[in-house]
Design a protein around this motif. Structure first.
Motif, PDB file in Angstrom:
ATOM      1  N   THR A 255       0.500  -1.075   0.117  1.00  0.00           N
ATOM      2  CA  THR A 255       0.215   0.077   0.128  1.00  0.00           C
ATOM      3  C   THR A 255       0.833   1.168  -0.148  1.00  0.00           C
ATOM      4  OG1 THR A 255      -0.200  -0.113   2.647  1.00  0.00           O
ATOM      5  CG2 THR A 255      -1.691  -1.209   1.582  1.00  0.00           C
ATOM      6  N   PRO A 256       0.159   2.677  -0.572  1.00  0.00           N
ATOM      7  CA  PRO A 256       1.519   3.450   0.033  1.00  0.00           C
ATOM      8  C   PRO A 256       1.555   3.950   1.064  1.00  0.00           C
ATOM      9  CG  PRO A 256      -0.903   4.457  -1.288  1.00  0.00           C
ATOM     10  CD  PRO A 256      -1.149   2.946  -0.502  1.00  0.00           C
ATOM     11  N   LYS A 257       0.898   3.939   2.023  1.00  0.00           N
ATOM     12  CA  LYS A 257       2.039   4.065   3.379  1.00  0.00           C
ATOM     13  C   LYS A 257       2.233   2.616   3.943  1.00  0.00           C
ATOM     14  CE  LYS A 257      -0.706   8.052   4.484  1.00  0.00           C
ATOM     15  NZ  LYS A 257      -1.364   8.763   6.368  1.00  0.00           N
ATOM     16  N   MET A 258       2.666   1.336   3.096  1.00  0.00           N
ATOM     17  CA  MET A 258       2.679   0.276   4.392  1.00  0.00           C
ATOM     18  C   MET A 258       2.782  -0.867   3.881  1.00  0.00           C
ATOM     19  SD  MET A 258       0.100  -1.475   7.334  1.00  0.00           S
ATOM     20  CE  MET A 258       0.666  -2.651   8.697  1.00  0.00           C
ATOM     21  N   GLY A 259       3.797  -1.631   4.121  1.00  0.00           N
ATOM     22  CA  GLY A 259       4.076  -2.838   3.226  1.00  0.00           C
ATOM     23  C   GLY A 259       5.243  -2.498   2.243  1.00  0.00           C
ATOM     24  N   THR A 260       6.170  -3.593   1.808  1.00  0.00           N
ATOM     25  CA  THR A 260       6.766  -3.782   1.007  1.00  0.00           C
ATOM     26  C   THR A 260       7.620  -5.042   0.705  1.00  0.00           C
ATOM     27  OG1 THR A 260       8.226  -1.098   1.266  1.00  0.00           O
ATOM     28  CG2 THR A 260       9.303  -2.540   0.013  1.00  0.00           C
ATOM     29  N   ILE A 261       7.269  -5.118  -0.573  1.00  0.00           N
ATOM     30  CA  ILE A 261       7.885  -6.464  -1.136  1.00  0.00           C
ATOM     31  C   ILE A 261       8.994  -6.789  -2.009  1.00  0.00           C
ATOM     32  CG2 ILE A 261       7.379  -8.475  -2.557  1.00  0.00           C
ATOM     33  CD1 ILE A 261       4.366  -7.159  -2.690  1.00  0.00           C
ATOM     34  N   LEU A 262      10.206  -6.886  -1.331  1.00  0.00           N
ATOM     35  CA  LEU A 262      11.846  -7.306  -2.115  1.00  0.00           C
ATOM     36  C   LEU A 262      11.723  -8.502  -2.384  1.00  0.00           C
ATOM     37  CD1 LEU A 262      13.967  -5.794   0.962  1.00  0.00           C
ATOM     38  CD2 LEU A 262      12.303  -4.634  -1.651  1.00  0.00           C
ATOM     39  N   THR A 263      12.193  -8.135  -3.936  1.00  0.00           N
ATOM     40  CA  THR A 263      12.852  -9.631  -4.407  1.00  0.00           C
ATOM     41  C   THR A 263      14.072  -9.227  -5.068  1.00  0.00           C
ATOM     42  OG1 THR A 263      10.544  -9.990  -5.585  1.00  0.00           O
ATOM     43  CG2 THR A 263      12.323 -10.728  -7.146  1.00  0.00           C
ATOM     44  N   GLY A 264      15.110 -10.446  -5.169  1.00  0.00           N
ATOM     45  CA  GLY A 264      16.398 -10.386  -5.326  1.00  0.00           C
ATOM     46  C   GLY A 264      16.917 -10.422  -4.167  1.00  0.00           C
ATOM     47  N   VAL A 265      16.658  -9.684  -2.872  1.00  0.00           N
ATOM     48  CA  VAL A 265      17.441 -10.148  -1.932  1.00  0.00           C
ATOM     49  C   VAL A 265      17.935 -11.363  -1.441  1.00  0.00           C
ATOM     50  CG1 VAL A 265      17.662  -9.527   0.979  1.00  0.00           C
ATOM     51  CG2 VAL A 265      16.880  -8.048  -1.078  1.00  0.00           C
ATOM     52  N   LYS A 266      18.714 -11.644  -1.150  1.00  0.00           N
ATOM     53  CA  LYS A 266      19.095 -13.582  -0.629  1.00  0.00           C
ATOM     54  C   LYS A 266      19.773 -13.192   1.445  1.00  0.00           C
ATOM     55  CE  LYS A 266      21.666 -14.423  -4.633  1.00  0.00           C
ATOM     56  NZ  LYS A 266      20.616 -15.682  -4.558  1.00  0.00           N
ATOM     57  N   LEU A 267      18.790 -13.131   2.165  1.00  0.00           N
ATOM     58  CA  LEU A 267      19.121 -12.978   3.486  1.00  0.00           C
ATOM     59  C   LEU A 267      19.737 -13.515   3.679  1.00  0.00           C
ATOM     60  CD1 LEU A 267      15.266 -12.959   4.812  1.00  0.00           C
ATOM     61  CD2 LEU A 267      16.538 -11.225   4.508  1.00  0.00           C
ATOM     62  N   GLN A 268      20.708 -14.779   3.239  1.00  0.00           N
ATOM     63  CA  GLN A 268      21.706 -15.818   4.290  1.00  0.00           C
ATOM     64  C   GLN A 268      23.114 -14.624   3.624  1.00  0.00           C
ATOM     65  OE1 GLN A 268      20.056 -16.510   1.917  1.00  0.00           O
ATOM     66  NE2 GLN A 268      20.928 -17.577   0.057  1.00  0.00           N
ATOM     67  N   ASP A 269      23.153 -13.880   3.006  1.00  0.00           N
ATOM     68  CA  ASP A 269      24.729 -13.407   2.996  1.00  0.00           C
ATOM     69  C   ASP A 269      24.438 -12.280   3.325  1.00  0.00           C
ATOM     70  OD1 ASP A 269      24.753 -16.084   1.050  1.00  0.00           O
ATOM     71  OD2 ASP A 269      24.068 -14.389  -0.622  1.00  0.00           O
ATOM     72  N   LEU A 270      23.281 -11.463   3.680  1.00  0.00           N
ATOM     73  CA  LEU A 270      23.301  -9.703   4.578  1.00  0.00           C
ATOM     74  C   LEU A 270      24.590  -9.785   4.947  1.00  0.00           C
ATOM     75  CD1 LEU A 270      19.240  -8.822   5.508  1.00  0.00           C
ATOM     76  CD2 LEU A 270      20.740  -7.969   3.060  1.00  0.00           C
ATOM     77  N   SER A 271      25.283  -8.622   4.512  1.00  0.00           N
ATOM     78  CA  SER A 271      26.734  -7.970   5.795  1.00  0.00           C
ATOM     79  C   SER A 271      25.462  -7.987   7.027  1.00  0.00           C
ATOM     80  CB  SER A 271      27.010  -7.303   5.432  1.00  0.00           C
ATOM     81  OG  SER A 271      26.441  -6.017   5.074  1.00  0.00           O
ATOM     82  N   SER A 272      26.821  -7.198   7.734  1.00  0.00           N
ATOM     83  CA  SER A 272      26.074  -6.178   8.985  1.00  0.00           C
ATOM     84  C   SER A 272      25.235  -4.837   8.967  1.00  0.00           C
ATOM     85  CB  SER A 272      26.396  -6.394  10.241  1.00  0.00           C
ATOM     86  OG  SER A 272      27.730  -7.708  10.568  1.00  0.00           O
ATOM     87  N   GLU A 273      25.887  -4.374   7.879  1.00  0.00           N
ATOM     88  CA  GLU A 273      25.084  -3.124   7.397  1.00  0.00           C
ATOM     89  C   GLU A 273      23.805  -3.074   6.717  1.00  0.00           C
ATOM     90  OE1 GLU A 273      29.603  -2.980   7.655  1.00  0.00           O
ATOM     91  OE2 GLU A 273      28.114  -4.423   7.096  1.00  0.00           O
ATOM     92  N   GLY A 274      23.893  -4.807   6.103  1.00  0.00           N
ATOM     93  CA  GLY A 274      23.004  -5.222   5.427  1.00  0.00           C
ATOM     94  C   GLY A 274      21.748  -5.492   6.404  1.00  0.00           C
ATOM     95  N   LYS A 275      22.321  -5.783   6.983  1.00  0.00           N
ATOM     96  CA  LYS A 275      20.852  -5.962   8.919  1.00  0.00           C
ATOM     97  C   LYS A 275      20.231  -4.809   8.985  1.00  0.00           C
ATOM     98  CE  LYS A 275      22.347 -10.898   8.934  1.00  0.00           C
ATOM     99  NZ  LYS A 275      23.684 -11.888  10.078  1.00  0.00           N
ATOM    100  N   ASP A 276      21.552  -3.708   9.372  1.00  0.00           N
ATOM    101  CA  ASP A 276      20.623  -2.417  10.038  1.00  0.00           C
ATOM    102  C   ASP A 276      20.241  -2.285   8.639  1.00  0.00           C
ATOM    103  OD1 ASP A 276      22.438  -2.832  11.948  1.00  0.00           O
ATOM    104  OD2 ASP A 276      24.105  -1.871  11.197  1.00  0.00           O
ATOM    105  N   GLU A 277      20.221  -1.521   7.981  1.00  0.00           N
ATOM    106  CA  GLU A 277      19.437  -1.153   6.237  1.00  0.00           C
ATOM    107  C   GLU A 277      17.910  -2.093   6.935  1.00  0.00           C
ATOM    108  OE1 GLU A 277      23.291   0.334   3.926  1.00  0.00           O
ATOM    109  OE2 GLU A 277      21.662  -1.131   2.823  1.00  0.00           O
TER     110      GLU A 277
END
Length: 397
Positions: free
Chosen positions: A105-127
């Motif tokens: 919706t405009p104010k709530m909820g985002t769908i991400l495609t292409g993120v690999k959770l298992q590879d996220l760095s600490s900076e990526g987790k912060d973001e």
């Protein structure tokens, strides 16, 4: 907009058209009681039923287990520093090339495609934490590799966002009591029994709000789900607060409520289920201030509410009904998230209220997911927030 469905590469993992084993019907436990929450099993099922469900799941390790020898004391208060406060607001470590985003919706909820959770760095987790704060609900599609990484890795991943809560009554992954398992497979008789007494299966709530430091970052891993139905609806409780009149906001800003796990534990004991902790009571402000965004949000749910401090029972009932109706009926500040197998959903428990929907046929397809809930700060009241702000300004002067 909601995330679309994808064809499953392994039909045997979600197809529930297999014949039941001969022992299933005669061994299964009849659904003679009304469930506290129809989405969650509260006790071990018969061996026949367990063989039946194990034979048609891609993730047998995540079927609910109960370990009677486990018992947990109330979690001690701890210092918490929100990872979102460390994040680069541009989020370059999260939005790498190939990552796409679209809003629910405009104010709530985002769908991400292409993120690999298992590879996220600490900076990526912060973001990612900051995005969850900003958008309240984040759906990460195509996370099969992360979901197959095993409970140890997943638990370590979520521990980055806070200390993990242990649910006191529901089934967990064996050896990992921090996992709260939601598993409904061919339980139509139980649903029918439930609806003989209830007019809806919805149960709007914050997860384990009775904790002294309730979960702020919550992960839901979708192991199996119907092709259509079984969605979760989220309400933006910060926007719900903003819709109140200024005078009413001043009134509720001062109120505190006692949240308790006592009813849930009493129900589980009545069903001969296993309980892993004594009841916990915690007093929280009805309006809490977010430590990252500064938003004020309604923090109240009927599931765990015991009392409102200094109000009589009838007054509590009036205030609770009004605020719950306000959040439940506010469809213009809600998002309905359609589950997709192998997706991971992460939410901010401080600014959302949610409910599952039982509108699917569990004989056809199961609904199976796990929850890991990272506890964050002790809820901050409006008065405490304003005091800290005044103290800070005085210090600068």
């Amino acid at each position: 907009m909601t995330p679309g469905r994808t064809e499953d590469d392994d039909p045997s993992a979600s197809d529930t058209s297999h014949d039941r084993p001969p022992s299933y019907e005669k061994d299964r436990i009849p659904a003679s009681e009304i469930s506290y929450d129809i989405n969650v099993p509260y006790r071990k099922q018969s061996e026949g039923y367990e063989r039946f469900t194990r034979g048609r799941t891609e993730f047998p390790q995540y079927l609910p287990t109960w370990e009677p020898e486990l018992f947990f004391q109330e979690f001690p208060t701890f210092k918490f520093h929100d990872p979102a406060l460390r994040a680069n607001k541009e989020k370059p470590h999260l939005f790498k090339p190939g990552v796409t985003a679209r809003d629910v919706t405009p104010k709530m909820g985002t769908i991400l495609t292409g993120v690999k959770l298992q590879d996220l760095s600490s900076e990526g987790k912060d973001e990612l934490a900051l995005l969850i704060v900003e958008r309240k609900v984040v759906v990460l599609r195509e996370q099969s590799e992360f979901l197959h990484s095993g409970p140890k890795f997943q638990q370590e991943f979520m521990s980055y966002f806070g200390k993990l809560s242990v649910q006191p009554v529901s089934g967990a992954v064996k050896g990992y009591p921090e996992f709260h398992i939601i598993h409904r497979d061919d339980n139509e008789d139980e649903i029918a029994k439930f609806l003989e007494h209830k007019s809806t299966s919805t149960l709007w709530h914050h997860d384990v709000s009775y904790e002294r430091q309730p979960p702020g970052y919550i992960m839901l891993g979708i192991l199996a789900c119907p092709d259509v139905g079984g969605d979760t609806v989220f309400a933006n409780t910060a926007e719900a607060y903003n819709r109140l009149s200024p005078e009413f906001r001043k009134f509720v800003d001062r109120l505190k409520a006692v949240h308790s796990s006592a009813n849930m534990i009493a129900h589980t004991k009545a069903m001969n289920g296993i309980v892993r902790s004594d009841p916990i009571d915690s007093t929280h402000p009805i309006v809490r201030v977010h430590p990252v965004s500064g938003e004020r949000a309604i923090f109240l749910n009927a599931e765990f509410l015991k009392s409102i401090v200094d109000l009589r029972d009838q007054e509590k009932e009036v205030i609770t009904k009004f605020l719950m109706d306000h959040m439940i009926k506010g469809h213009d500040f809600q998002a309905r998230v359609q589950w997709e197998k192998h997706a991971v959903v992460m939410i901010d428990g401080r600014t959302t209220l949610h409910t599952a929907t039982i509108d699917y046929d569990s004989r056809v397809q199961a609904r199976h997911l796990f929850r890991l809930a990272a506890m964050t700060e002790v809820p901050i009241s409006v008065a405490d927030s304003e005091h800290e702000r005044t103290t800070y300004i005085t210090y600068l002067d």
